[in-house]
Design a protein around this motif. Structure first.
Motif, PDB file in Angstrom:
ATOM      1  N   TRP A   9       0.834  -1.215   0.000  1.00  0.00           N
ATOM      2  CA  TRP A   9       0.000   0.000   0.000  1.00  0.00           C
ATOM      3  C   TRP A   9       0.856   1.248   0.000  1.00  0.00           C
ATOM      4  N   THR A  10       1.982   1.187   0.676  1.00  0.00           N
ATOM      5  CA  THR A  10       2.896   2.328   0.688  1.00  0.00           C
ATOM      6  C   THR A  10       3.466   2.564  -0.707  1.00  0.00           C
ATOM      7  N   ARG A  11       3.819   1.471  -1.376  1.00  0.00           N
ATOM      8  CA  ARG A  11       4.369   1.590  -2.734  1.00  0.00           C
ATOM      9  C   ARG A  11       3.320   2.145  -3.700  1.00  0.00           C
ATOM     10  N   ILE A  12       2.078   1.698  -3.577  1.00  0.00           N
ATOM     11  CA  ILE A  12       0.996   2.208  -4.433  1.00  0.00           C
ATOM     12  C   ILE A  12       0.765   3.690  -4.166  1.00  0.00           C
ATOM     13  N   ALA A  13       0.772   4.088  -2.905  1.00  0.00           N
ATOM     14  CA  ALA A  13       0.574   5.498  -2.551  1.00  0.00           C
ATOM     15  C   ALA A  13       1.712   6.356  -3.084  1.00  0.00           C
TER      16      ALA A  13
ATOM     17  N   TRP B  74       3.674   5.728  -5.749  1.00  0.00           N
ATOM     18  CA  TRP B  74       3.563   5.845  -7.212  1.00  0.00           C
ATOM     19  C   TRP B  74       2.393   6.736  -7.618  1.00  0.00           C
ATOM     20  N   THR B  75       1.321   6.706  -6.849  1.00  0.00           N
ATOM     21  CA  THR B  75       0.184   7.588  -7.130  1.00  0.00           C
ATOM     22  C   THR B  75       0.580   9.049  -6.933  1.00  0.00           C
ATOM     23  N   ALA B  76       1.350   9.331  -5.884  1.00  0.00           N
ATOM     24  CA  ALA B  76       1.804  10.694  -5.635  1.00  0.00           C
ATOM     25  C   ALA B  76       2.753  11.154  -6.740  1.00  0.00           C
TER      26      ALA B  76
ATOM     27  N   ALA C 167       2.806  10.086  -9.841  1.00  0.00           N
ATOM     28  CA  ALA C 167       2.004  10.294 -11.053  1.00  0.00           C
ATOM     29  C   ALA C 167       1.226  11.606 -10.978  1.00  0.00           C
ATOM     30  N   ALA C 168       0.718  11.956  -9.803  1.00  0.00           N
ATOM     31  CA  ALA C 168      -0.032  13.203  -9.642  1.00  0.00           C
ATOM     32  C   ALA C 168       0.883  14.417  -9.841  1.00  0.00           C
TER      33      ALA C 168
END
Length: 42
Positions: free
Chosen positions: A4-8, A10-12, A14-15
């Motif tokens: 979940w940390t890795r997904i968060a 990468w989402t940041a 990308a944003a």
């Protein structure tokens, strides 16, 4: 680092990249940025 940390993370990333690319569509922003960079070397 959990999944979940890795997904968060990468989402940041990308944003942030989407925000930077969105600024390139505004000509007045690019002119202001160029003026600021030019002012550093004058």
């Amino acid at each position: 680092m959990g999944p979940w940390t890795r997904i968060a993370l990468w989402t940041a990333v990308a944003a942030v990249l989407a925000g930077v690319f969105a600024l390139y569509t505004r000509p007045q922003m690019m002119v202001a940025l160029g003026d600021m960079i030019w002012a550093c070397f004058r």
